[in-house]
Scaffold this motif. Structure first.
Motif, PDB file in Angstrom:
ATOM      1  N   TYR A 176      -6.410  16.374  -5.134  1.00 27.07           N
ATOM      2  CA  TYR A 176      -6.350  15.397  -4.179  1.00 27.07           C
ATOM      3  C   TYR A 176      -5.203  14.363  -4.705  1.00 27.07           C
ATOM      4  O   TYR A 176      -5.534  13.700  -5.533  1.00 27.07           O
ATOM      5  CB  TYR A 176      -7.674  14.801  -3.508  1.00 27.07           C
ATOM      6  CG  TYR A 176      -7.243  13.902  -2.505  1.00 27.07           C
ATOM      7  CD1 TYR A 176      -6.830  14.001  -1.211  1.00 27.07           C
ATOM      8  CD2 TYR A 176      -7.438  12.303  -2.685  1.00 27.07           C
ATOM      9  CE1 TYR A 176      -6.514  13.250  -0.068  1.00 27.07           C
ATOM     10  CE2 TYR A 176      -7.099  11.255  -1.927  1.00 27.07           C
ATOM     11  CZ  TYR A 176      -6.661  11.594  -0.653  1.00 27.07           C
ATOM     12  OH  TYR A 176      -6.608  10.836   0.495  1.00 27.07           O
ATOM     13  N   ILE A 177      -4.342  14.081  -3.991  1.00 27.92           N
ATOM     14  CA  ILE A 177      -3.149  12.795  -4.468  1.00 27.92           C
ATOM     15  C   ILE A 177      -3.733  11.540  -3.620  1.00 27.92           C
ATOM     16  O   ILE A 177      -3.357  11.524  -2.367  1.00 27.92           O
ATOM     17  CB  ILE A 177      -1.685  13.358  -4.030  1.00 27.92           C
ATOM     18  CG1 ILE A 177      -1.504  14.740  -4.463  1.00 27.92           C
ATOM     19  CG2 ILE A 177      -0.690  12.498  -4.694  1.00 27.92           C
ATOM     20  CD1 ILE A 177      -0.396  15.339  -4.020  1.00 27.92           C
ATOM     21  N   PRO A 178      -4.061  10.666  -4.179  1.00 20.79           N
ATOM     22  CA  PRO A 178      -4.340   9.404  -3.546  1.00 20.79           C
ATOM     23  C   PRO A 178      -3.167   8.864  -2.838  1.00 20.79           C
ATOM     24  O   PRO A 178      -2.192   8.718  -3.096  1.00 20.79           O
ATOM     25  CB  PRO A 178      -4.957   8.605  -4.738  1.00 20.79           C
ATOM     26  CG  PRO A 178      -4.953   9.507  -5.845  1.00 20.79           C
ATOM     27  CD  PRO A 178      -4.093  10.685  -5.626  1.00 20.79           C
ATOM     28  N   ARG A 179      -3.926   8.260  -1.602  1.00 24.94           N
ATOM     29  CA  ARG A 179      -2.486   7.496  -0.788  1.00 24.94           C
ATOM     30  C   ARG A 179      -2.372   6.329  -1.572  1.00 24.94           C
ATOM     31  O   ARG A 179      -1.028   5.796  -1.491  1.00 24.94           O
ATOM     32  CB  ARG A 179      -3.361   7.062   0.618  1.00 24.94           C
ATOM     33  CG  ARG A 179      -3.871   8.219   1.352  1.00 24.94           C
ATOM     34  CD  ARG A 179      -4.217   7.434   2.681  1.00 24.94           C
ATOM     35  NE  ARG A 179      -5.029   8.750   3.445  1.00 24.94           N
ATOM     36  CZ  ARG A 179      -3.884   9.342   4.253  1.00 24.94           C
ATOM     37  NH1 ARG A 179      -2.845   9.174   4.568  1.00 24.94           N
ATOM     38  NH2 ARG A 179      -4.597  10.264   5.389  1.00 24.94           N
ATOM     39  N   ASP A 180      -3.240   5.427  -2.283  1.00 21.29           N
ATOM     40  CA  ASP A 180      -3.083   4.131  -3.023  1.00 21.29           C
ATOM     41  C   ASP A 180      -3.887   4.194  -4.106  1.00 21.29           C
ATOM     42  O   ASP A 180      -4.904   5.011  -4.064  1.00 21.29           O
ATOM     43  CB  ASP A 180      -2.715   2.979  -1.984  1.00 21.29           C
ATOM     44  CG  ASP A 180      -3.736   2.960  -1.222  1.00 21.29           C
ATOM     45  OD1 ASP A 180      -4.972   3.135  -1.480  1.00 21.29           O
ATOM     46  OD2 ASP A 180      -3.561   2.546   0.006  1.00 21.29           O
ATOM     47  N   ILE A 181      -3.856   3.000  -4.616  1.00 22.32           N
ATOM     48  CA  ILE A 181      -5.045   2.824  -5.610  1.00 22.32           C
ATOM     49  C   ILE A 181      -6.254   2.464  -5.113  1.00 22.32           C
ATOM     50  O   ILE A 181      -7.398   2.848  -5.793  1.00 22.32           O
ATOM     51  CB  ILE A 181      -4.690   1.309  -6.493  1.00 22.32           C
ATOM     52  CG1 ILE A 181      -3.431   1.730  -7.285  1.00 22.32           C
ATOM     53  CG2 ILE A 181      -5.757   0.792  -7.482  1.00 22.32           C
ATOM     54  CD1 ILE A 181      -3.092   0.394  -7.992  1.00 22.32           C
ATOM     55  N   GLU A 203      -6.843  -0.208 -15.525  1.00 26.59           N
ATOM     56  CA  GLU A 203      -5.801   0.291 -16.486  1.00 26.59           C
ATOM     57  C   GLU A 203      -5.590   1.996 -16.216  1.00 26.59           C
ATOM     58  O   GLU A 203      -4.422   2.131 -16.060  1.00 26.59           O
ATOM     59  CB  GLU A 203      -6.348   0.390 -18.009  1.00 26.59           C
ATOM     60  CG  GLU A 203      -6.313  -1.141 -18.421  1.00 26.59           C
ATOM     61  CD  GLU A 203      -6.543  -1.046 -19.985  1.00 26.59           C
ATOM     62  OE1 GLU A 203      -5.895  -2.056 -20.840  1.00 26.59           O
ATOM     63  OE2 GLU A 203      -7.564  -0.466 -20.388  1.00 26.59           O
ATOM     64  N   GLN A 204      -6.672   2.708 -16.027  1.00 30.57           N
ATOM     65  CA  GLN A 204      -6.518   4.163 -15.612  1.00 30.57           C
ATOM     66  C   GLN A 204      -5.816   4.262 -14.182  1.00 30.57           C
ATOM     67  O   GLN A 204      -4.788   5.009 -14.053  1.00 30.57           O
ATOM     68  CB  GLN A 204      -7.617   4.656 -15.626  1.00 30.57           C
ATOM     69  CG  GLN A 204      -8.371   4.716 -17.087  1.00 30.57           C
ATOM     70  CD  GLN A 204      -9.883   5.486 -16.888  1.00 30.57           C
ATOM     71  OE1 GLN A 204      -9.904   6.684 -16.844  1.00 30.57           O
ATOM     72  NE2 GLN A 204     -10.539   4.841 -17.174  1.00 30.57           N
ATOM     73  N   ALA A 205      -6.208   3.385 -13.470  1.00 27.70           N
ATOM     74  CA  ALA A 205      -5.639   3.330 -11.977  1.00 27.70           C
ATOM     75  C   ALA A 205      -4.171   3.224 -12.033  1.00 27.70           C
ATOM     76  O   ALA A 205      -3.393   3.683 -11.306  1.00 27.70           O
ATOM     77  CB  ALA A 205      -6.459   2.780 -11.054  1.00 27.70           C
ATOM     78  N   ALA A 206      -3.895   2.110 -12.801  1.00 30.19           N
ATOM     79  CA  ALA A 206      -2.506   1.760 -12.838  1.00 30.19           C
ATOM     80  C   ALA A 206      -1.660   2.610 -13.365  1.00 30.19           C
ATOM     81  O   ALA A 206      -0.585   3.033 -13.000  1.00 30.19           O
ATOM     82  CB  ALA A 206      -2.475   0.451 -13.615  1.00 30.19           C
ATOM     83  N   ALA A 207      -2.074   3.450 -14.539  1.00 32.14           N
ATOM     84  CA  ALA A 207      -1.478   4.535 -15.235  1.00 32.14           C
ATOM     85  C   ALA A 207      -1.315   5.848 -14.311  1.00 32.14           C
ATOM     86  O   ALA A 207      -0.105   6.194 -14.188  1.00 32.14           O
ATOM     87  CB  ALA A 207      -1.961   5.045 -16.619  1.00 32.14           C
ATOM     88  N   TRP A 208      -2.292   5.883 -13.534  1.00 27.96           N
ATOM     89  CA  TRP A 208      -2.275   7.366 -12.636  1.00 27.96           C
ATOM     90  C   TRP A 208      -1.162   6.791 -11.466  1.00 27.96           C
ATOM     91  O   TRP A 208      -0.268   7.322 -10.843  1.00 27.96           O
ATOM     92  CB  TRP A 208      -3.248   7.532 -11.946  1.00 27.96           C
ATOM     93  CG  TRP A 208      -3.696   8.772 -11.116  1.00 27.96           C
ATOM     94  CD1 TRP A 208      -4.613   8.696  -9.939  1.00 27.96           C
ATOM     95  CD2 TRP A 208      -3.094  10.018 -11.163  1.00 27.96           C
ATOM     96  NE1 TRP A 208      -4.314   9.936  -9.430  1.00 27.96           N
ATOM     97  CE2 TRP A 208      -3.351  10.692  -9.967  1.00 27.96           C
ATOM     98  CE3 TRP A 208      -1.991  10.513 -11.926  1.00 27.96           C
ATOM     99  CZ2 TRP A 208      -3.145  11.978  -9.839  1.00 27.96           C
ATOM    100  CZ3 TRP A 208      -1.579  11.829 -11.746  1.00 27.96           C
ATOM    101  CH2 TRP A 208      -2.193  12.586 -10.512  1.00 27.96           C
ATOM    102  N   GLU A 209      -1.000   5.637 -10.993  1.00 28.50           N
ATOM    103  CA  GLU A 209      -0.171   5.236  -9.866  1.00 28.50           C
ATOM    104  C   GLU A 209       1.016   5.197 -10.330  1.00 28.50           C
ATOM    105  O   GLU A 209       2.197   5.654  -9.711  1.00 28.50           O
ATOM    106  CB  GLU A 209      -0.682   3.758  -9.553  1.00 28.50           C
ATOM    107  CG  GLU A 209       0.283   3.167  -8.411  1.00 28.50           C
ATOM    108  CD  GLU A 209       0.197   3.861  -7.076  1.00 28.50           C
ATOM    109  OE1 GLU A 209       1.146   3.740  -6.403  1.00 28.50           O
ATOM    110  OE2 GLU A 209      -0.826   4.598  -6.644  1.00 28.50           O
TER     111      GLU A 209
END
Length: 296
Positions: free
Chosen positions: A214-219, A238-244
């Motif tokens: 599933y591709i997140p809409r945003d963080i 940090e992981q959310a920022a890297a994935w974003e």
């Protein structure tokens, strides 16, 4: 060997009504000579499955739960009807696969031995599964976002994409002993396609690395946990920022936020190559018969 039944065993089955694959093909094309001796060709081909190939695991029960949140795909807490049978993959038919290709070319032959041609084509192919040599491997390796026994139509591994080429050749008898020719061929083409899947059995259906992400809409759609690897601890932020950052730089992911990734929809870049050829033929008569040798 005791002669007792095995503790577990696999089954590969075929639907008794299974029919060998059949397709319906429609084709329209035109060749037309234009001004200046140029020949133009245009063609469109469409294929539709009449008896396509499909698989399902007869030992997979109906799912018992679902994820909560934006990704609400089904989940299995008990993924086999008969615990002694890991898989009972069944070969059957479906009739929703299709493919098409459109192409256009221009060519110009000259009386002096020069030949020029350029062409462009684009094609797509879709099915529910890319059949392989082993039933279980085909079923497990099929990327799906929900129920693996009812996969949606997606891009097949035979996705063609774009192809463009141009070629020129010149041939002449410069010498009395054989023909001399030069040619150059330039080509650009799509090199394939792939899918974004989770590295594990996300929905617990028994298949590993076949669950489309599933591709997140945003963080705010992301839900990471603190993680430690090789002595380094990565916070959830940090992981959310890297994935974003990864999503934003990826052409497919950034264009499909808030959706499930589609099977085979990640199109690889174009590759380009050129080949140049020089050939010299040598002719000679031996016992009244013509013989030739070519150096290329």
């Amino acid at each position: 060997v005791t002669g007792n039944p095995a503790s577990s065993y696999e089954l590969a089955l075929t639907d008794p009504n299974f029919k060998f694959p059949q397709v319906w093909r429609s084709n329209i094309a035109v060749d037309q000579q234009l001004i200046g001796g140029i020949v133009a060709t245009a063609e469109f081909i469409y294929n539709q499955d009449v008896n396509g190939v499909a698989y399902y695991n007869a030992n997979l029960p109906v799912y018992q739960s679902s994820f909560s949140g934006p990704d609400n795909r089904p989940r299995w807490t008990n993924n086999r009807i008969n615990s002694k049978i890991p898989n009972a993959v069944t070969l059957t038919n479906q009739a929703i696969g299709n493919s098409w290709v459109a192409s256009f070319s221009l060519e110009r032959p000259f009386n002096n031995g020069l030949f020029l041609k350029a062409a462009y084509s684009y094609g797509e192919s879709r099915n529910t599964v890319d059949p392989g040599s082993i039933a279980a491997g085909t079923w497990f390796g099929n990327p799906v976002e929900r129920d693996p026994n009812n996969p949606r139509l997606g891009f097949s591994s035979n996705f063609m994409g774009h192809r463009v080429f141009a070629t020129a050749s010149y041939s002449k008898d410069f010498f009395k002993f054989g023909n001399t020719s030069f040619s150059i061929f330039w080509e650009g083409r799509t090199i394939g396609n792939g899918s974004y899947v989770f590295g594990g059995d996300l929905n617990n259906d028994g298949g590993t690395a076949n669950d489309l992400i599933y591709i997140p809409r945003d963080i705010n759609d992301m839900n990471f946990q603190q993680y430690t690897a090789s002595g380094r601890t990565f916070t959830a932020a940090e992981q959310a920022a890297a994935w974003e950052a990864y999503i934003q730089q990826d052409k497919y992911l950034s264009a499909n936020r808030g959706k499930y990734a589609e099977r085979g929809a990640v199109i690889m870049p174009m590759v380009y190559r050129a080949d140049f050829s020089f050939a010299q033929q040598l002719f000679t008569n031996i016992k009244g018969k013509r013989n030739s040798l070519e150096f290329r």
